[in-house]
Motif scaffolding. Structure first.
Motif, mmCIF file in Angstrom:
data_model
loop_
_atom_site.group_PDB
_atom_site.id
_atom_site.type_symbol
_atom_site.label_atom_id
_atom_site.label_comp_id
_atom_site.label_asym_id
_atom_site.label_seq_id
_atom_site.Cartn_x
_atom_site.Cartn_y
_atom_site.Cartn_z
ATOM 1 N N SER A 644 46.914 39.560 44.235
ATOM 2 C CA SER A 644 46.771 38.331 44.340
ATOM 3 C C SER A 644 44.745 38.649 44.233
ATOM 4 O O SER A 644 43.959 39.303 44.427
ATOM 5 C CB SER A 644 47.197 38.822 46.067
ATOM 6 N N PHE A 645 44.677 37.847 44.431
ATOM 7 C CA PHE A 645 43.442 37.125 43.922
ATOM 8 C C PHE A 645 42.663 37.083 45.116
ATOM 9 O O PHE A 645 42.528 36.704 46.377
ATOM 10 C CB PHE A 645 42.227 36.763 43.038
ATOM 11 N N GLY A 646 41.004 38.349 45.052
ATOM 12 C CA GLY A 646 40.700 37.901 46.554
ATOM 13 C C GLY A 646 39.193 38.158 46.848
ATOM 14 O O GLY A 646 38.357 38.772 44.890
ATOM 15 N N GLN A 647 38.805 38.637 47.379
ATOM 16 C CA GLN A 647 37.158 39.486 47.502
ATOM 17 C C GLN A 647 36.941 40.272 47.398
ATOM 18 O O GLN A 647 38.040 41.791 48.153
ATOM 19 C CB GLN A 647 37.227 39.501 49.315
ATOM 20 N N LEU A 656 36.998 47.966 37.306
ATOM 21 C CA LEU A 656 37.488 47.344 36.097
ATOM 22 C C LEU A 656 36.359 46.727 34.959
ATOM 23 O O LEU A 656 36.683 46.794 33.917
ATOM 24 C CB LEU A 656 38.003 45.871 36.582
ATOM 25 N N ARG A 657 35.657 45.762 35.040
ATOM 26 C CA ARG A 657 34.911 45.218 34.399
ATOM 27 C C ARG A 657 33.978 46.290 33.192
ATOM 28 O O ARG A 657 33.773 46.193 31.733
ATOM 29 C CB ARG A 657 33.903 44.459 34.950
ATOM 30 N N ARG A 658 33.695 47.597 33.575
ATOM 31 C CA ARG A 658 33.181 48.919 32.555
ATOM 32 C C ARG A 658 34.237 49.073 31.919
ATOM 33 O O ARG A 658 33.935 49.627 30.821
ATOM 34 C CB ARG A 658 33.135 49.875 33.498
ATOM 35 N N LEU A 659 35.460 48.990 32.644
ATOM 36 C CA LEU A 659 36.880 49.994 32.133
ATOM 37 C C LEU A 659 36.829 48.693 30.879
ATOM 38 O O LEU A 659 37.069 49.001 30.013
ATOM 39 C CB LEU A 659 38.238 49.944 32.279
ATOM 40 N N THR A 660 36.692 47.105 31.232
ATOM 41 C CA THR A 660 37.462 46.577 30.600
ATOM 42 C C THR A 660 35.738 46.610 28.897
ATOM 43 O O THR A 660 36.611 46.821 27.671
ATOM 44 C CB THR A 660 36.790 44.866 30.096
ATOM 45 N N HIS A 661 34.847 46.347 28.865
ATOM 46 C CA HIS A 661 33.940 46.625 28.154
ATOM 47 C C HIS A 661 33.608 48.590 27.345
ATOM 48 O O HIS A 661 33.286 47.651 26.168
ATOM 49 C CB HIS A 661 32.004 46.235 28.874
ATOM 50 N N GLN A 662 34.258 49.015 27.592
ATOM 51 C CA GLN A 662 34.232 50.625 26.720
ATOM 52 C C GLN A 662 35.344 50.336 26.693
ATOM 53 O O GLN A 662 35.052 50.956 25.096
ATOM 54 C CB GLN A 662 34.450 51.439 28.774
ATOM 55 N N THR A 663 36.111 49.872 27.075
ATOM 56 C CA THR A 663 37.532 49.231 25.438
ATOM 57 C C THR A 663 36.804 48.637 24.618
ATOM 58 O O THR A 663 37.587 49.221 23.773
ATOM 59 C CB THR A 663 38.781 49.170 26.658
ATOM 60 N N PRO A 698 43.970 43.065 46.889
ATOM 61 C CA PRO A 698 43.191 42.251 45.966
ATOM 62 C C PRO A 698 42.506 42.807 45.146
ATOM 63 O O PRO A 698 41.507 43.034 44.397
ATOM 64 C CB PRO A 698 41.919 41.488 46.582
ATOM 65 N N VAL A 699 42.469 41.413 44.101
ATOM 66 C CA VAL A 699 41.657 41.569 42.709
ATOM 67 C C VAL A 699 40.717 40.523 42.317
ATOM 68 O O VAL A 699 41.249 39.413 42.748
ATOM 69 C CB VAL A 699 42.510 42.175 41.074
ATOM 70 N N ASP A 700 39.559 40.707 42.381
ATOM 71 C CA ASP A 700 38.681 39.955 41.466
ATOM 72 C C ASP A 700 38.951 39.103 40.626
ATOM 73 O O ASP A 700 39.591 39.376 39.432
ATOM 74 C CB ASP A 700 36.934 40.376 41.163
ATOM 75 N N ARG A 701 38.595 37.912 40.405
ATOM 76 C CA ARG A 701 39.682 36.526 40.162
ATOM 77 C C ARG A 701 38.433 36.451 38.007
ATOM 78 O O ARG A 701 39.497 37.006 36.952
ATOM 79 C CB ARG A 701 39.851 35.468 39.939
ATOM 80 N N ASP A 702 37.906 36.484 38.660
ATOM 81 C CA ASP A 702 36.895 37.057 37.070
ATOM 82 C C ASP A 702 37.352 37.972 36.248
ATOM 83 O O ASP A 702 37.128 38.370 34.377
ATOM 84 C CB ASP A 702 35.565 36.562 37.389
ATOM 85 N N VAL A 708 42.423 40.699 31.292
ATOM 86 C CA VAL A 708 43.350 40.306 30.593
ATOM 87 C C VAL A 708 43.309 39.431 28.997
ATOM 88 O O VAL A 708 43.555 39.810 27.935
ATOM 89 C CB VAL A 708 44.496 39.550 31.593
ATOM 90 N N GLN A 709 42.526 38.599 28.926
ATOM 91 C CA GLN A 709 42.034 38.422 28.128
ATOM 92 C C GLN A 709 41.062 38.696 26.945
ATOM 93 O O GLN A 709 42.068 38.829 25.663
ATOM 94 C CB GLN A 709 40.601 37.022 28.255
ATOM 95 N N SER A 710 40.577 40.039 26.922
ATOM 96 C CA SER A 710 39.937 40.812 26.168
ATOM 97 C C SER A 710 41.159 41.594 25.741
ATOM 98 O O SER A 710 41.308 42.504 24.536
ATOM 99 C CB SER A 710 39.101 42.357 26.847
ATOM 100 N N LEU A 711 42.123 42.564 26.599
ATOM 101 C CA LEU A 711 43.227 42.400 26.554
ATOM 102 C C LEU A 711 44.241 42.098 25.385
ATOM 103 O O LEU A 711 44.421 42.677 24.106
ATOM 104 C CB LEU A 711 44.480 42.945 27.796
ATOM 105 N N LEU A 712 44.373 41.411 25.339
ATOM 106 C CA LEU A 712 45.215 40.124 24.437
ATOM 107 C C LEU A 712 44.218 39.808 23.343
ATOM 108 O O LEU A 712 45.179 39.806 22.271
ATOM 109 C CB LEU A 712 45.776 38.478 24.875
ATOM 110 N N LEU A 713 43.222 39.434 23.154
ATOM 111 C CA LEU A 713 42.413 39.889 22.023
ATOM 112 C C LEU A 713 42.591 40.920 20.892
ATOM 113 O O LEU A 713 43.185 40.472 20.075
ATOM 114 C CB LEU A 713 41.357 39.245 22.367
ATOM 115 N N MET A 714 42.325 41.920 22.037
ATOM 116 C CA MET A 714 42.422 43.345 21.102
ATOM 117 C C MET A 714 43.655 43.565 20.899
ATOM 118 O O MET A 714 44.461 44.259 19.846
ATOM 119 C CB MET A 714 41.722 44.241 21.510
ATOM 120 N N LEU A 715 44.606 43.019 21.347
ATOM 121 C CA LEU A 715 46.091 43.118 20.377
ATOM 122 C C LEU A 715 46.991 42.449 19.500
ATOM 123 O O LEU A 715 47.716 42.897 19.463
ATOM 124 C CB LEU A 715 47.400 43.015 22.117
ATOM 125 N N ALA A 716 45.945 41.480 19.691
ATOM 126 C CA ALA A 716 46.658 40.080 18.135
ATOM 127 C C ALA A 716 46.916 40.605 17.265
ATOM 128 O O ALA A 716 47.543 40.874 16.492
ATOM 129 C CB ALA A 716 45.437 38.919 18.924
#
Length: 814
Positions: A644-647, A656-663, A698-702, A708-716
């Motif tokens: 559920s997206f939200g504030q 979350l963003r840190r984890l994404t970029h570290q990965t 609630p999770v920030d949509r962006d 998710v997008q980064s994960l899928l790209l790295m999974l490709a």
RNA sequence: GCCGGGGUGGCGAAAUGGGUAAACGCGACGGACUUAAAAUCCGUUGUCCCGAAAGGGAUUUGUGGGUUCGAUCCCCACCCCCGGCACCA
């Protein structure tokens, strides 16, 4: 209820679509080219775990480079000539051609099921006439350049395969590389390629990025040694030859020669042997010839030999030297003769001990007072008993003696190699016919280029007889001489199949081009190979032959540059669960099909990459595959069941963003190093992190979408099918495989908080959360204030404080 | 014998410009869901000791030494496994 992950359906669907779209067909465009090559498989029948282990990670690496914006050429083909086809044919009564091409059909299907991005339009099969025609063409060019020749020579003969073998195909224990039968020697007329002409160039591996291990193996195999060829005088009534030449790297010990050893097969032996020694010498020669390589090469065994009764003269010392024969002298190395210096060569020492031959010290060990040696002295020293050279350090003496020998005309400096010319004749059917016609008038005449290919007849009787099966095929054999038109016979030997693998990667560029081995424009654009991956078992065969062949092709103007493979990576070998090599006879073969059917190709690919570093290989246990399966299912659920997206709290967004970029940072580094196991671990951590955030509120949509997008790209690159499916299902534009690899932002990847470790005398006593940029003063303060730390410092004096920024404080107390 | 590579939980393995050993998985154990099982999810899990528990302590990277405030990482010696070479004058 979300639809469940059904790999069979997903994989079938995308494989069909990719093929229909030609998604992996290489195009010529202005992106920077990258030629990624994996060793082509032999057409043995089924694609097994070993093939998957070679191909899936290579595919992942190739896909990654494509996502990095390179124009990647990733071809595949089949090494299709060779003995197993023939042996299977004999056993099962199927024609080698049928056996081979049926296998190829099956293997093609199996390889496709892996989900690789192979460009099938460049497929090359080495048993196709349009391929082997150019083997023949190259052979003729080698002949023109004097790089191919025919000679009567003792050859390695495998009684089981009924053919000769190259030296490289004889294992160290003297058995056949294919069937492990003991190899014997036979004198035969054979075709050779002059690889020794290129020995020095092949020795130079400085321009290429190869594993040091392989480079060392090639250097050892070539075995260059610098020395001097020295003449000894020979004056035996009735023998024309008046000198005997030896090769030595220790010319400084020439005054220590107390005997001479000839190889038992040396042509001089029957000529110089005195009548009273003849019986004994003949018996020894006979026995040496009958020995297997295994017996002869054993270093454990006592030295054997016999005296020929003859003498030669050491021209430097004027002394007469008895000539012996012994099987530790090898006919093919140097001149087949060894000067025996027992004082300074361990083998000669042992021989001298055995036969009570005097030991004459000519390099004095330090503090030597003239007592007999207990073993050969090999280290540097001062020369003694060496006439005018006495008193020189032996390294200077070496030069002085070499100069002296050359000035007297008694020899010259020379280089000897361990490597011998490459024997390419095979007395078997299923290979490239050697394009030569034997004419009683004109001799061995090359088949004119415009008559190529010399086709391998389909209807030969291919039972092994020790002679090529083609020899009994009348229509094939009988022909006319291209020079004099008289009746002549075709050469019936075929080529070693390592000829085929010499240049297949060149042919990939234009497999149907019929004016030359390769379309010059394609060659210019795509060669050399940027990255080659394959097993280390080819270190001194394929990888050395192919370098040699390339250099000749370069000299012929077919290709440019000095090396075919700029970077080489050796994957490890995957073994059975019992730690033994997988083989049908051991019953430890793990068949991928069962697991692919159950979990899908993506899971199987990932699992192979997850079990350990790619270059290590090792025993293969299937137990852990469920972990990968669960993970891909978690990813599936993650993409399809949105949070559920939200504030969200700022801290959570930041996390979350840190984890994404570290990965992304970690995954990129791992891709570059072929460290797929830790790459996958990082992707799992990102997956787990995303799920944690989803379940926390609630999770920030962006931030979510970025993750998710980064994960899928790295999974490709690792799991091409499921990533494509999820990419599509999450409304992203086809295809995930044409997207760019994600980039990370160092600021976003940075930690703002660290765990400050506090040690007392090097032992961990407390962990304190602290800002990442904490300074020494503040860190020390925190450390000293810790209640837990105080227990260990109480009543003691803090003698020293060590601070490692961002890591720890160590209090040294007394 | 020589040259490489390696030896870390029950298992596959992470981590080496010296600085929280065991990331990520498997397995095992406990729990949830289920009539039940499978599947899935949650928790625990190097070893030993103290404690009812919360917690605390000791100890651990093949073996033995060394350097260092601190060693899986560097040095010395040794053991074992894998690969290659091995009478190359």
């Amino acid at each position: 209820m979300t639809e469940r992950y059904n790999p069979a359906e997903v994989e079938k669907k995308w494989q069909a679509k990719w093929e229909a779209d030609g998604l992996y067909q290489t195009t010529d465009d202005d992106r920077h080219k990258f030629y990624f090559l994996t060793m082509l498989p032999y057409t043995s029948g089924d694609i097994h775990v070993g093939h998957w282990y070679a191909m899936a990670p290579a595919d992942t690496a190739a896909r990654y480079r494509r996502m990095r914006g390179l124009n990647v050429f990733f071809p595949i083909g089949f090494d299709a000539f060779g003995l197993p086809a023939e042996n299977a044919a004999i056993r099962q009564g199927i024609h080698p051609h049928k056996w081979t091409y049926d296998n190829i059909d099956r293997m093609r299907r199996q390889i496709r099921s892996i989900g690789t991005m192979f460009d099938w339009t460049s497929e090359t099969i080495s048993s196709d006439p349009e391929y082997y025609r150019w083997n023949q063409w190259f052979f003729l060019k080698f002949l023109e350049k004097g790089l191919a020749y025919r000679a009567l020579a003792p050859a390695n003969w495998c009684p089981s395969c009924q053919t000769v073998l190259a030296n490289e195909q004889v294992l160290p224990d003297g058995t056949c590389e294919r069937c492990h039968t003991s190899v014997t020697q036979r004198d035969l007329e054979q075709w050779f390629l002059r690889i020794t002409n290129y020995a020095d160039e092949l020795l130079d591996l400085s321009g290429i990025d190869w594993p040091e291990r392989i480079a060392t193996m090639q250097r050892n195999w070539i075995g260059r040694s610098e020395g001097v060829e020295i003449t000894f005088g020979l004056d035996i009534p009735g023998v024309d030859q008046k000198e005997l030449r030896v090769f030595t790297t220790r010319e400084d010990t020439i005054f220590g020669v107390t005997f001479m050893v000839l190889a038992p097969e040396h042509p001089l032996v029957p000529l110089i042997t005195t009548p009273d020694r003849r019986a004994e010498v003949d018996a020894y020669v006979d026995q040496a010839r009958r020995q297997t390589e295994i017996e002869r090469l054993s270093t454990e065994r006592q030295k054997t030999g016999v005296f020929t009764g003859a003498y030669c003269k050491n021209l430097l010392s004027g002394r007469d030297v008895p000539i012996w024969i012994a099987d530790y002298a090898l006919l093919w190395y140097g001149t087949g003769a060894v000067m025996g210096v027992p004082a300074h060569d361990q083998r000669d020492f042992e021989f001298a001990q055995q036969f009570q031959i005097p030991v004459r010290v000519v390099i004095a060990p330090p503090d030597w007072d003239g007592e007999p040696l207990e073993q050969a002295y090999l280290d540097p020293g001062v020369m003694v008993n060496s006439d005018r050279f006495d008193g020189l350090p032996n390294d200077e003496g070496k030069e002085a003696i070499a100069d002296y020998v050359e000035s007297e005309g008694w020899g010259k400096r020379t280089v000897s190699y361990r490597i011998r010319d490459w024997l390419i004749s095979r007395q078997r059917y299923w290979g490239t016919p050697i394009p030569i016609i034997h004419c009683p008038e004109c001799g061995a005449v090359p088949v004119p280029e415009d008559q190529l290919p010399v086709l391998l007849p389909e209807d030969a009787e291919f039972k092994p007889t020790g002679e090529s099966p083609l020899a009994t095929h009348e229509r094939f054999v009988n022909t006319t001489c291209p020079r004099c038109d008289g009746p002549a016979r075709r050469e019936t030997d075929t080529m070693d199949t390592f000829m085929d693998s010499n240049w297949y990667f060149i042919r990939y560029l234009s497999p149907h081009y019929d004016a030359a081995p390769v379309d010059p424009e394609r060659a210019e654009k795509w060669l050399p190979v940027d990255q080659y991956t394959g097993g280390a078992e080819h270190a001194v065969m394929h990888l050395l032959y192919a370098r040699f062949f390339w250099k000749v092709a370069r000299d012929l103007g077919v290709v440019r540059g000095d090396e075919p493979f700029l970077r080489l990576f050796n994957q490890g070998q995957i073994m059975g669960p019992d730690g033994q090599r997988m083989s049908k006879s051991r019953g430890n073969v793990v068949a991928p099909d069962e697991y692919v059917a159950r979990y899908g190709a993506d899971t199987f690919r990932c699992y192979l990459m997850f079990i350990g570093p790619w270059d290590e290989g090792g025993p293969f246990g299937i137990e852990g595959i469920a972990g990968i399966w669960r993970w891909l299912n978690r990813v599936w659920g993650l993409v399809l069941n949105q949070p559920s997206f939200g504030q969200a709290p700022a801290e959570a967004v930041r996390d979350l963003r840190r984890l994404t970029h570290q990965t992304i940072r970690k995954a990129t580094a791992d891709m570059e190093r072929f460290r797929f196991n830790t790459l996958l671990a990082a992707l799992m951590e990102l997956t787990n992190g995303l799920l944690r955030h989803r379940d926390a509120g609630p999770v920030d949509r962006d931030a979510w979408s970025e993750g998710v997008q980064s994960l899928l790209l790295m999974l490709a690159p690792v799991a091409p099918h499921v990533s494509e499916e999820l990419w599509a299902r999450s409304g992203r534009p086809y295809s995930v495989h044409t997207q760019a690899w994600p980039a990370w932002d160092d600021d976003l990847a940075r930690e703002d908080e660290i765990t400050l470790v506090v040690q007392v005398n090097g032992k961990l006593r407390d962990r304190i959360q602290a800002p990442a940029d904490i300074d020494e003063e503040r860190a020390t303060e925190l450390a000293l204030a810790s209640e837990r730390v105080r227990q260990f410092t109480k009543g003691k004096q803090v003698a020293k404080i060590i601070y490692v920024p961002g890591k720890l404080v160590n209090l040294v107390v007394k």
